[in-house]
Write a protein that holds these residues in place. Structure first.
Motif, mmCIF file in Angstrom:
data_model
loop_
_atom_site.group_PDB
_atom_site.id
_atom_site.type_symbol
_atom_site.label_atom_id
_atom_site.label_comp_id
_atom_site.label_asym_id
_atom_site.label_seq_id
_atom_site.Cartn_x
_atom_site.Cartn_y
_atom_site.Cartn_z
ATOM 1 N N GLU A 1 0.865 -1.171 0.000
ATOM 2 C CA GLU A 1 0.000 0.000 0.000
ATOM 3 C C GLU A 1 0.907 1.229 0.000
ATOM 4 O OE1 GLU A 1 -3.144 0.034 2.785
ATOM 5 O OE2 GLU A 1 -3.572 -2.107 2.597
ATOM 6 N N PRO A 2 0.773 2.078 -1.015
ATOM 7 C CA PRO A 2 1.698 3.215 -1.113
ATOM 8 C C PRO A 2 1.651 4.133 0.097
ATOM 9 C CG PRO A 2 -0.072 3.380 -2.749
ATOM 10 C CD PRO A 2 -0.162 2.019 -2.137
ATOM 11 N N GLU A 3 0.547 4.138 0.823
ATOM 12 C CA GLU A 3 0.489 4.960 2.028
ATOM 13 C C GLU A 3 1.444 4.446 3.102
ATOM 14 O OE1 GLU A 3 -2.975 6.322 3.782
ATOM 15 O OE2 GLU A 3 -3.726 7.249 1.946
ATOM 16 N N SER A 4 1.719 3.129 3.061
ATOM 17 C CA SER A 4 2.676 2.629 4.044
ATOM 18 C C SER A 4 4.078 2.495 3.438
ATOM 19 C CB SER A 4 2.206 1.296 4.633
ATOM 20 O OG SER A 4 1.993 0.356 3.615
ATOM 21 N N TYR A 5 4.175 2.030 2.179
ATOM 22 C CA TYR A 5 5.500 1.974 1.542
ATOM 23 C C TYR A 5 5.316 1.963 0.029
ATOM 24 C CZ TYR A 5 10.517 1.239 1.405
ATOM 25 O OH TYR A 5 11.846 1.408 1.216
ATOM 26 N N SER A 6 5.779 3.011 -0.629
ATOM 27 C CA SER A 6 5.565 3.180 -2.071
ATOM 28 C C SER A 6 6.859 2.971 -2.842
ATOM 29 C CB SER A 6 5.033 4.585 -2.357
ATOM 30 O OG SER A 6 6.086 5.523 -2.172
ATOM 31 N N ASN B 1 -4.621 -0.855 -2.842
ATOM 32 C CA ASN B 1 -5.411 0.112 -2.073
ATOM 33 C C ASN B 1 -5.014 1.529 -2.449
ATOM 34 O OD1 ASN B 1 -7.548 -0.409 -0.282
ATOM 35 N ND2 ASN B 1 -6.185 -1.676 0.961
ATOM 36 N N ALA B 2 -4.764 1.722 -3.751
ATOM 37 C CA ALA B 2 -4.324 3.025 -4.227
ATOM 38 C C ALA B 2 -5.317 3.531 -5.257
ATOM 39 C CB ALA B 2 -2.942 2.905 -4.861
ATOM 40 N N GLU B 3 -5.170 4.773 -5.627
ATOM 41 C CA GLU B 3 -6.067 5.382 -6.617
ATOM 42 C C GLU B 3 -5.252 5.946 -7.776
ATOM 43 O OE1 GLU B 3 -8.917 6.035 -8.756
ATOM 44 O OE2 GLU B 3 -9.345 5.132 -6.809
ATOM 45 N N PRO B 4 -5.115 5.209 -8.887
ATOM 46 C CA PRO B 4 -5.628 3.852 -9.060
ATOM 47 C C PRO B 4 -4.604 2.817 -8.603
ATOM 48 C CG PRO B 4 -4.691 4.627 -11.124
ATOM 49 C CD PRO B 4 -4.491 5.735 -10.115
ATOM 50 N N PRO B 5 -5.053 1.577 -8.389
ATOM 51 C CA PRO B 5 -4.101 0.503 -8.129
ATOM 52 C C PRO B 5 -3.349 0.145 -9.411
ATOM 53 C CG PRO B 5 -6.327 -0.376 -8.290
ATOM 54 C CD PRO B 5 -6.446 1.115 -8.378
ATOM 55 N N GLY B 6 -2.102 -0.327 -9.270
ATOM 56 C CA GLY B 6 -1.352 -0.734 -10.456
ATOM 57 C C GLY B 6 0.121 -0.918 -10.163
#
Length: 156
Positions: A12-17, A57-62
């Motif tokens: 999840e990029p909010e935790s580790y991108s 869980n990203a906008e958008p996922p990918g």
DNA sequence: GCCAACGTTGGC
DNA sequence: GCCAACGTTGGC
């Protein structure tokens, strides 16, 4: 020596991108608490294997970029720490339940290759991440699929 | 925020 | 060993 394998790993990029990995250069992939995902790391991952870094869980996922396995599986020490979110009292240092690998940054795509684009591509039909409710956080990827997605990420 | 799908847990 | 209940994942 067996040939390199290819993987997709979710974060999840909010935790580790991918940007965090680019900044850090490398990281340890702690916190995996699923046996199938652990088995992939423990039994199948080799140094040099290439990884599609997937933002969930990203906008958008990918797929956001590529990483590389830089250290073979070893005990996930976050399981030993009672204060850690991923603490698991059943895992001991003498007999660790959970394993992790180290990843190093390879490249960030010029643009995110979205889940929708992957779905729309005619040759990616069997890609696991496209399966409905595929929650596994580490998935094997065919070499041909890896190459297609890497090319998609290099086009503007 | 919703909820379907799935893995895990625990009572029996 | 079965399976209902529960928690989590993750797209939408």
């Amino acid at each position: 020596m067996a040939s390199a394998r290819y993987w997709l790993m979710k974060s999840e990029p909010e935790s580790y991108s991918i940007d965090d990995l680019k900044r850090d250069g490398k990281t340890h992939w702690d916190g995996v608490r699923n046996y199938q995902a652990r088995n992939f790391m423990r039994d199948d991952m080799q140094v040099g294997d290439l990884v599609l870094f997937y933002h969930s869980n990203a906008e958008p996922p990918g797929v956001a970029g590529i990483a590389q396995v830089s250290k073979k599986a070893y005990p996930d020490f976050s399981a030993f720490d009672p204060k850690d979110k991923h603490y698991d009292p059943k895992s001991s240092k003498a007999n660790p339940t959970w394993m992790m690998v180290d990843l190093e940054f390879v490249e960030k795509f010029l643009r995110l290759v979205s889940l929708q684009e992957l779905r729309d591509h005619p040759k990616l039909g069997t890609l696991l991440v496209l399966k409905r409710a595929q929650r596994l956080s580490i998935q094997p990827v065919e070499k041909a699929h890896f190459e297609i997605i890497r090319k998609m990420g290099k086009k503007g």
